[in-house]
Write an enzyme that holds these catalytic residues in place. Sequence first.
Site, PDB file in Angstrom:
ATOM      1  CB  THR A   1     -19.361  30.065  -1.755  1.00 42.90           C
ATOM      2  OG1 THR A   1     -19.598  31.018  -2.805  1.00 42.90           O
ATOM      3  CG2 THR A   1     -20.509  30.133  -0.765  1.00 42.90           C
TER       4      THR A   1
ATOM      5  CG  ASN B   1     -19.512  34.568 -13.158  1.00 43.04           C
ATOM      6  OD1 ASN B   1     -19.761  34.778 -11.967  1.00 43.04           O
ATOM      7  ND2 ASN B   1     -18.826  35.417 -13.895  1.00 43.04           N
TER       8      ASN B   1
ATOM      9  CG  ASN C   1     -24.263  40.827 -10.008  1.00 45.28           C
ATOM     10  OD1 ASN C   1     -25.471  40.611  -9.906  1.00 45.28           O
ATOM     11  ND2 ASN C   1     -23.346  40.063  -9.436  1.00 45.28           N
ATOM     12  CB  THR C   2     -21.795  44.290 -15.495  1.00 51.68           C
ATOM     13  OG1 THR C   2     -20.955  44.426 -14.341  1.00 51.68           O
ATOM     14  CG2 THR C   2     -21.491  45.426 -16.461  1.00 51.68           C
TER      15      THR C   2
ATOM     16  CB  SER D   1     -20.413  39.409 -13.797  1.00 49.84           C
ATOM     17  OG  SER D   1     -21.152  40.039 -12.754  1.00 49.84           O
TER      18      SER D   1
ATOM     19  N   GLY E   1     -21.351  44.015  -8.734  1.00 48.43           N
ATOM     20  CA  GLY E   1     -21.312  44.907  -9.890  1.00 48.43           C
ATOM     21  C   GLY E   1     -19.919  45.401 -10.239  1.00 48.43           C
ATOM     22  CG  PHE E   2     -17.455  43.889 -12.917  1.00 43.03           C
ATOM     23  CD1 PHE E   2     -17.401  42.610 -12.376  1.00 43.03           C
ATOM     24  CD2 PHE E   2     -17.507  44.017 -14.296  1.00 43.03           C
ATOM     25  CE1 PHE E   2     -17.424  41.478 -13.192  1.00 43.03           C
ATOM     26  CE2 PHE E   2     -17.527  42.902 -15.128  1.00 43.03           C
ATOM     27  CZ  PHE E   2     -17.490  41.631 -14.578  1.00 43.03           C
TER      28      PHE E   2
ATOM     29  CE  LYS F   1     -15.969  32.928 -13.015  1.00 43.06           C
ATOM     30  NZ  LYS F   1     -15.405  33.459 -11.759  1.00 43.06           N
TER      31      LYS F   1
ATOM     32  CG  ASN G   1     -21.797  38.522  -5.938  1.00 44.53           C
ATOM     33  OD1 ASN G   1     -21.595  39.564  -6.588  1.00 44.53           O
ATOM     34  ND2 ASN G   1     -21.526  37.321  -6.417  1.00 44.53           N
ATOM     35  NE  ARG G   2     -28.655  43.938  -4.661  1.00 49.03           N
ATOM     36  CZ  ARG G   2     -29.488  43.295  -3.848  1.00 49.03           C
ATOM     37  NH1 ARG G   2     -29.825  42.035  -4.092  1.00 49.03           N
ATOM     38  NH2 ARG G   2     -30.005  43.912  -2.783  1.00 49.03           N
TER      39      ARG G   2
END
Length: 390
Positions: free
Chosen positions: A351, A278, A211-212, A209, A142-143, A249, A139-140
């Site tokens: 998942t 994560n 993705n940010t 994360s 991005g919050f 985290k 996944n991406r």
Amino acid sequence: MAAPLRGRLRALAAALGGCGLLLGSALAAGDERLYAAAMPALRVLPPEAAHGLALRAAALGLLPPARPDGPVLEVRVLGQRFRNPVGLAAGFDKHGEAVDGLYKMGFGFVEVGTVTPEPQEGNPRPRVFRLAEDEAVINRYGFNSHGHVAVERRLRARQETQLRLTSAGMPLGVNLGKNKSSTDAAADYVAGVRMLGPLADYLVVNVSSPNTPGLRDLQGKTELRDLLTKVLVERDMLPCERKPAVLVKIAPDLTAQNKQDVASVVCELGVDGLIVSNTTVSRPSSLRSRQCTEPGGLSGKPLRELSTQTIREMYSLTRGQVPIIGVGGVSSGRDALEKIRAGASLVQMYTALVYHGPLVVGTVKRELEELLREQGFKNVMEAVGADHRC
């Protein structure tokens, strides 16, 4: 079929057509065979649409009732009682829309979020990819978040319900993040503590994360100490009688020095716990899916060993004094116990729900209880960190 249930099934079917009705029927019946028949239909949908459907089903209460948990599974940690150690990881209910329905799946705790101060869309779609051959997801997101105000309103509306659930051994966690456009990350997290802290049993400072842009830089020793100092001061100033625990985290991709630095800061400041880990930006050579080259964070079975090893290392670095929630690739009781023996007091899933559906929660708990007895443990708490005592 009772009229209220028929109404909820119709609402679900209207949300996403006949596939919604099939899934709703399977969930309501709690029949593993019926759910197995529904899963292929669900996977016809794009991953994000399927996620939305599952969340809608939970919000409507279309879930099989969970069996009561035995005393063997009870855990006392983070100042709370957990009826069982299996929780729902952040990312499933990002906006706090289905909390009550999710508890019915049998989770010992639910974590909502990640929540950012201001609403934001996240990254462009498609941003979620199934790696079916690997039982994994990339996944991406991005919050993507509805923001503090919307989530606070939802959680506030059910505050009395949550107080009862917490007393019954089902605490609530809220995962906090920063806006992509923010120039003051610490201010974003502090704002989250101030607004959502009074509604949570624990808060998670998510600095991991992938993705940010720039987020993982906050795991550096100086940056992390500065951030957590401000977060803890704000937590201690909250007007509520029972202050939420604060956890951090972390990523599974940290260097050995990074891990030592995180452990040092957490122990120095008295942070209440760690969530390990994560998603990973690494791509194991064992991956078979054609989707494996997509950018983003990898979760699911391929993450299991890496996350468990990171749990083992962080438990050692903190001398077993900092409670750990283990997450990454848990889809069986054996996976859960592996993380518990490595040092986790609690575990989380996400998942596995994509590939096995909601009934996997009960399966994991049942298998875990059997394995604890087989291995001579009276309860979960006896097994925490057992590998370090061998």
